[in-house]
Design a protein around this motif. Structure first.
Motif, mmCIF file in Angstrom:
data_model
loop_
_atom_site.group_PDB
_atom_site.id
_atom_site.type_symbol
_atom_site.label_atom_id
_atom_site.label_comp_id
_atom_site.label_asym_id
_atom_site.label_seq_id
_atom_site.Cartn_x
_atom_site.Cartn_y
_atom_site.Cartn_z
ATOM 1 N N ASP A 1 0.850 -1.188 0.000
ATOM 2 C CA ASP A 1 0.000 0.000 0.000
ATOM 3 C C ASP A 1 0.887 1.240 0.000
ATOM 4 O O ASP A 1 1.449 1.610 1.027
ATOM 5 C CB ASP A 1 -0.925 -0.023 1.229
ATOM 6 C CG ASP A 1 -2.114 0.906 1.050
ATOM 7 O OD1 ASP A 1 -2.060 1.781 0.172
ATOM 8 O OD2 ASP A 1 -3.090 0.756 1.808
ATOM 9 N N GLU A 2 1.021 1.860 -1.132
ATOM 10 C CA GLU A 2 1.860 3.048 -1.317
ATOM 11 C C GLU A 2 3.261 2.900 -0.748
ATOM 12 O O GLU A 2 3.657 3.644 0.158
ATOM 13 C CB GLU A 2 1.172 4.285 -0.712
ATOM 14 C CG GLU A 2 -0.146 4.577 -1.392
ATOM 15 C CD GLU A 2 -0.650 5.965 -1.100
ATOM 16 O OE1 GLU A 2 0.186 6.847 -0.852
ATOM 17 O OE2 GLU A 2 -1.879 6.161 -1.132
ATOM 18 N N PRO A 3 4.022 1.961 -1.289
ATOM 19 C CA PRO A 3 5.363 1.727 -0.736
ATOM 20 C C PRO A 3 6.297 2.911 -0.925
ATOM 21 O O PRO A 3 7.234 3.086 -0.154
ATOM 22 C CB PRO A 3 5.864 0.507 -1.513
ATOM 23 C CG PRO A 3 5.053 0.473 -2.767
ATOM 24 C CD PRO A 3 3.716 1.046 -2.401
ATOM 25 N N GLN B 1 15.360 9.230 -5.742
ATOM 26 C CA GLN B 1 16.446 8.259 -5.640
ATOM 27 C C GLN B 1 15.974 7.016 -4.880
ATOM 28 O O GLN B 1 16.146 5.883 -5.324
ATOM 29 C CB GLN B 1 17.649 8.918 -4.937
ATOM 30 C CG GLN B 1 18.858 8.018 -4.775
ATOM 31 C CD GLN B 1 19.310 7.452 -6.130
ATOM 32 O OE1 GLN B 1 19.203 8.118 -7.167
ATOM 33 N NE2 GLN B 1 19.800 6.217 -6.143
ATOM 34 N N GLU B 2 15.316 7.266 -3.718
ATOM 35 C CA GLU B 2 14.824 6.153 -2.904
ATOM 36 C C GLU B 2 13.779 5.353 -3.671
ATOM 37 O O GLU B 2 13.732 4.128 -3.593
ATOM 38 C CB GLU B 2 14.220 6.676 -1.592
ATOM 39 C CG GLU B 2 15.251 7.184 -0.602
ATOM 40 C CD GLU B 2 14.622 7.899 0.586
ATOM 41 O OE1 GLU B 2 15.152 7.758 1.693
ATOM 42 O OE2 GLU B 2 13.589 8.584 0.410
ATOM 43 N N THR B 3 12.932 6.071 -4.423
ATOM 44 C CA THR B 3 11.904 5.390 -5.201
ATOM 45 C C THR B 3 12.528 4.462 -6.235
ATOM 46 O O THR B 3 12.085 3.339 -6.429
ATOM 47 C CB THR B 3 11.009 6.425 -5.903
ATOM 48 O OG1 THR B 3 10.515 7.328 -4.929
ATOM 49 C CG2 THR B 3 9.834 5.753 -6.581
ATOM 50 N N GLU C 1 -0.182 2.728 -5.676
ATOM 51 C CA GLU C 1 0.853 3.747 -5.679
ATOM 52 C C GLU C 1 0.358 5.004 -6.381
ATOM 53 O O GLU C 1 -0.414 4.941 -7.329
ATOM 54 C CB GLU C 1 2.100 3.180 -6.369
ATOM 55 C CG GLU C 1 3.334 4.041 -6.239
ATOM 56 C CD GLU C 1 3.606 4.519 -4.835
ATOM 57 O OE1 GLU C 1 3.938 3.703 -3.976
ATOM 58 O OE2 GLU C 1 3.476 5.730 -4.597
ATOM 59 N N HIS C 2 0.808 6.131 -5.877
ATOM 60 C CA HIS C 2 0.487 7.390 -6.530
ATOM 61 C C HIS C 2 1.627 7.856 -7.431
ATOM 62 O O HIS C 2 1.439 8.696 -8.295
ATOM 63 C CB HIS C 2 0.192 8.481 -5.494
ATOM 64 C CG HIS C 2 -1.198 8.420 -4.982
ATOM 65 N ND1 HIS C 2 -2.269 8.853 -5.706
ATOM 66 C CD2 HIS C 2 -1.701 7.938 -3.826
ATOM 67 C CE1 HIS C 2 -3.369 8.665 -5.016
ATOM 68 N NE2 HIS C 2 -3.053 8.106 -3.875
ATOM 69 N N ASP C 3 2.832 7.317 -7.166
ATOM 70 C CA ASP C 3 3.983 7.743 -7.944
ATOM 71 C C ASP C 3 3.952 7.047 -9.297
ATOM 72 O O ASP C 3 4.226 5.865 -9.418
ATOM 73 C CB ASP C 3 5.268 7.386 -7.182
ATOM 74 C CG ASP C 3 6.479 8.000 -7.845
ATOM 75 O OD1 ASP C 3 6.491 8.074 -9.091
ATOM 76 O OD2 ASP C 3 7.405 8.398 -7.117
ATOM 77 N N MET C 4 3.592 7.813 -10.333
ATOM 78 C CA MET C 4 3.356 7.212 -11.648
ATOM 79 C C MET C 4 4.628 6.650 -12.258
ATOM 80 O O MET C 4 4.582 5.679 -13.004
ATOM 81 C CB MET C 4 2.737 8.242 -12.597
ATOM 82 C CG MET C 4 1.272 8.476 -12.329
ATOM 83 S SD MET C 4 0.390 6.914 -12.399
ATOM 84 C CE MET C 4 -0.584 7.031 -10.928
ATOM 85 N N SER C 5 5.794 7.253 -11.926
ATOM 86 C CA SER C 5 7.028 6.722 -12.490
ATOM 87 C C SER C 5 7.224 5.293 -12.002
ATOM 88 O O SER C 5 7.655 4.424 -12.750
ATOM 89 C CB SER C 5 8.218 7.600 -12.091
ATOM 90 O OG SER C 5 8.430 7.546 -10.695
ATOM 91 N N LEU C 6 6.850 5.050 -10.755
ATOM 92 C CA LEU C 6 7.003 3.708 -10.209
ATOM 93 C C LEU C 6 5.995 2.754 -10.832
ATOM 94 O O LEU C 6 6.335 1.685 -11.330
ATOM 95 C CB LEU C 6 6.845 3.750 -8.682
ATOM 96 C CG LEU C 6 7.151 2.447 -7.931
ATOM 97 C CD1 LEU C 6 7.806 2.746 -6.604
ATOM 98 C CD2 LEU C 6 5.927 1.593 -7.715
#
Lengths: 317, 264, 297
Positions: free
Chosen positions: B176-178, B185-187, B209-214
């Motif tokens: 859930d939203e790691p 960098q951490e992502t 996840e909300h981070d689309m790059s991930l």
């Protein structure tokens, strides 16, 4: 059992204390008043350590410990006084009945949280006392008299060491860690595969079992038990020892139980003033040290004995 | 056969349909993303899958058996583990103990063995310790093993939570939203880690996840949720160009990179 | 039927007193989530302040009420500042222990200063006459004292509702109990609001204490223990933290208790009250009027 250097040292210490007191008693150095308080220290240590398992380690606020103690006291007293059974049988029966009471109380009430659980367990304690008040077979409000005085230093010490050993060994296992996980975060504990209901009931049952032993020892030392002995004030007393020593610290409970019992005894001559001083001390100490004497730390022999590279548990080995 | 399948999964709170008629299907070994605007019902689906909530209607089939009505701990024992959006570590316990607790239900010795310190206790504890330290080593958390979990830096806490979930040895891992609160960098490192654990532990992963790059970077397939319903499903490139998704969720930011530090 | 109605009348006055005490418990709980075990003993102090006012200062009973309320309010604020405020961020159990400490201090301090003797308010302080009542043709009796207790309680409840809903202090109390941090950010002085809550709760306890002294015709340093505990039970039954819950719980408990004593045995009253508490909690874990708040995951 595997004996590390540390375990051997603890064992030697435990045996030494036993024989020291035994010898002092035989030599007549310990007065009758001191003996009473010695017995109370032992009984209170059993009560505090067993309540700490429920409140401090599993995180379930329970205010009915005196009720379990009462069950142990009455059942064991009936067995020795009315049914002529030997003392060990009576202790075991008292403890087991108290454990069953713990399960009966634990199963339904563990759906409750925090203060609701506190008041429900307080209520259960009062129900047990109320029942004792109304049963003529066990003397009603007047209580039971003429219980044989079977508790001596040997029994007391044996039971106290047994209580501490069992609870500490339990806590330093995967089962004990499951209990602590419930205290830390119940939802996460359950998602990690821990059957939280099972462990909460188990903690209640174990805590009640040892409170039952304490009750049996109490009944057979003072040879008189009354419902009035087991009011919620008694439960408060035990809780005070646990919090004062540090929630989640077994050595803290031991030190606090001993200290509070001795302070109480030392103020004996002051009558009502004693309780006033006790109350003020309680407030002052809690205000300045809310985490209790030990916090969640343990007083261990690790400081003097080199470790075997083992991990630090939640309670001292 | 699919590893996880939900049919018509629905839950309503009062009159509000938080999740409605959701059909998910995850094959063994897949890495699937679950995205959607705030309040779309993503975490609610996780709570349904892990037994925290009981569905009003619908079926959850995992490994060929229904999960509906099971308690969270039973579901974990069937092979689903999760992390939480708002980290839920055992804060006052050591990092090592956090992991050891997750090995709990794999431990073989009983209470009496523990109390009497029988050989099976020592064997069991040694095994738990060895496995836990192995896992900590993999996650580079070994130096912290005696620290209290709550004293770890934020990124390490997230990693510890994933490690703890893995200690329960799941077949399916729900994240859930790691990456919440992590810097780019951490992502990036997290993405490598997720890919790696999937291979290493033979996992199926479903992640919110909300981070689309991930999400676009590592997910093979994506479900898009809006108002409790699945509005789109498919590989990242399809989702990126899906009109309904753009309308409902991505708005004008269709360039593939979402704003940094999405909400947590 | 006559017995039943009569027990309800008796239960209403006892229930009024429980409700007044329960209000203090619930207000304090609502604002700082603390079971203020000393609350029952504040009631005792309130009863004694009125006693000394009436006996030695020859005060009129109504003036004694006012002075006792003021005195108890000051005591309540003092206790909060000394024993609870320093522990506000120290978890739940530490303040619970100091509450027990304060309770023991007031009880034993009371025994030390006042002695163990049982006192009662001077006869004729409130003229209590038998009132013949008839409901549906059934003859019942109530005393003017019982009516007075009920009337005072209802008046106090109306005042409280007004304070909580229509005054600035009441709005601040509700804000703090909802979210102390947000309230602080909105410019509410949280410390003062908590003090106001303690003052109000303690003033209510003082009224309850005097009424209890009049009702049983005795006052004693340990008189607050059992009613305090019962009132807490009442607050929990109604849903702790909720003002209407405390009222409902108080009346329900009072009536239930007199029913048990009337129909069954007064010796069984206390255990059965606790049994009722547990049964209610099992069916509705957050009390009769409480909402089931499950933790958000």
């Amino acid at each position: 059992m595997r004996f590390s250097k540390k375990n051997l040292l603890s064992l030697a210490g435990a045996i030494l204390i036993y024989f020291l007191v035994y010898w002092l008693q035989a030599a007549g150095v310990i007065s009758a008043f001191q003996e009473i308080n010695l017995m109370m220290v032992g009984i209170n240590i059993i009560l505090a350590v067993s309540l700490n398992l429920i409140v401090g380690f599993t995180g379930q606020l329970a205010l009915g410990h005196a009720g379990f103690m009462a069950v142990g006291a009455y059942v064991s007293a009936i067995l020795t006084t009315n049914l002529g059974q030997p003392f060990p049988v009576a202790i075991l029966a008292g403890a087991c009945t108290a454990a069953v009471a713990g399960i009966i109380i634990g199963l339904p009430t563990l759906r409750l949280r925090g203060d609701y659980l506190a008041i429900a367990t307080l209520g259960f304690g009062e129900i047990i006392r109320g029942a004792a008040n109304n049963i003529n077979y066990i003397g009603g409000a007047a209580g039971m008299i003429g219980i044989p005085q079977l508790t001596n230093w040997t029994w007391l010490y044996l039971m106290m060491v047994l209580t501490i050993l069992v609870i500490v060994n339990f806590l330093n296992s995967t089962h004990g860690r499951a209990c602590v996980a419930i205290r830390e975060n119940e939802i996460a504990a359950e998602t990690m595969g821990i059957n939280t209901t099972y462990y909460k009931v188990l903690a209640f049952a174990m805590g009640a079992f040892f409170a039952g032993i304490a009750g049996a020892l109490y009944a057979h030392y003072f040879y008189l038990i009354q419902p009035a002995t087991f009011t919620f004030f008694r439960s408060f007393d035990i809780l005070v020892m646990v919090v004062f020593g540090g929630l989640g610290s077994i050595t803290g409970s031991i030190i606090a139980a001993a200290a509070i019992t001795i302070i109480n005894a030392a103020l004996q001559d002051l009558a009502v003033l004693r309780m006033v001083i006790y109350a003020v001390l309680l407030i002052v100490i809690m205000v300045f040290r809310p985490q209790g004497l030990m916090g969640t730390r343990e007083f261990t022999l690790d400081r003097w004995v080199p470790k075997r590279g083992e991990a630090s548990g939640s309670a001292g080995n | 056969m699919a590893l996880l399948e939900t049919r018509d999964l629905t839950i309503s709170f009062g009159g509000l349909m938080a999740v409605a008629n959701v059909d998910l299907c995850l094959q063994q070994g897949e890495l699937v993303g679950l995205i959607g605007p705030n309040g779309a019902g993503k975490t609610t689906i996780f709570n349904l899958l892990t037994g925290v909530y009981r569905p009003t209607r619908g079926e959850i089939i995992f490994n060929g058996r229904s999960l509906v009505g099971l308690k969270p701990y039973q579901i974990t024992q069937r092979g689903i583990a999760r992390t939480f959006q708002n980290i839920r570590l055992f804060g006052n316990l050591s990092v090592l103990d956090n992991i050891r607790i997750a090995y709990h239900w794999h431990s073989r010795y009983g209470i009496l063995n523990a109390i009497f310190r029988l050989p099976s206790f020592h064997q069991g504890e040694a095994a738990i310790l060895a496995r836990s330290q192995e896992l900590l080593r993999i996650f580079k958390l070994e130096p912290y093993q005696y620290e209290k979990a709550k004293n770890l830096p934020y990124g390490e806490q997230r990693r510890l939570e994933i490690a703890r979930a893995l200690a329960a040895r799941p077949k399916l891992l729900l994240l859930d939203e790691p990456a919440a609160g992590m810097n780019p960098q951490e992502t990036k490192e997290l993405m490598t880690l997720i890919n790696w654990i999937r291979q290493e532990f033979d996992l199926t992963i479903l992640l919110i996840e909300h981070d689309m790059s991930l999400v676009m970077g590592i997910c093979e397939r994506i479900y898009v949720l809006d108002y409790g319903q699945v509005i789109a499903e498919g590989p990242p490139e399809d989702i990126r160009n899906n009109e309904r998704v753009i309308e409902a969720y991505l708005g004008r930011e269709v360039n593939g990179v979402a704003p940094q530090g999405g909400k947590s | 039927m006559a017995v039943f109605l009569q027990q309800i009348i008796n239960g209403l006055s006892l229930g009024s007193i429980y409700a007044l005490i329960a209000l203090g418990y619930t207000m304090v709980y609502g604002i700082i989530q603390l079971i203020n075990f000393a609350h029952g003993d504040i009631l005792m102090v309130g009863a004694y302040i009125a006693f000394f006012g009436v006996v030695y200062l020859k005060l009129n009973i109504w003036l004694a009420f006012i002075i006792s309320m003021i005195g108890s309010a000051i005591l309540g604020v003092l206790i909060e500042r000394v024993a609870y405020k320093p522990l506000r961020n120290a978890g739940r159990l530490a303040p619970l222990i100091t509450a027990i400490g304060v309770s023991l201090f007031l009880e034993n301090g009371g025994l030390m200063v006042l002695g163990t003797e049982i006192r009662s308010y001077p006869a004729g302080l409130i003229t209590s006459a038998q009132l013949p009542l008839a409901i549906f043709g059934i003859k019942l009796t109530a005393t003017t004292l019982q009516l007075l207790i009920l009337a005072i309680t209802i008046a106090m409840m109306i005042i409280l509702q007004y304070i909580v809903h229509y005054t600035w202090a009441g709005k601040a109390m509700r804000a703090v109990s909802y979210d102390p941090d947000a309230a602080r950010l909105m410019g509410i002085n949280v410390d003062n609001t908590i003090s106001v809550t303690f003052a109000l709760g303690s003033a209510f306890a003082a009224v309850a204490g005097i009424l209890l002294g009049l009702y049983y015709n005795t006052i004693h340093p340990l008189m607050g223990i059992m009613p305090g505990l019962k009132a807490f039970v009442a607050a929990v039954i109604g849903g702790i933290g909720l003002i209407p819950g405390a009222m409902v719980g108080g009346f329900a408990l009072g009536i239930f208790e007199t029913m048990v004593s009337g129909y069954w045995s007064s010796k069984l009253r206390d255990p059965i009250v606790f049994l009722l508490l547990i049964l209610i909690l099992l069916v509705k874990p957050s009390g009769l009027l409480g909402k089931n708040n499950t933790e958000k995951v």
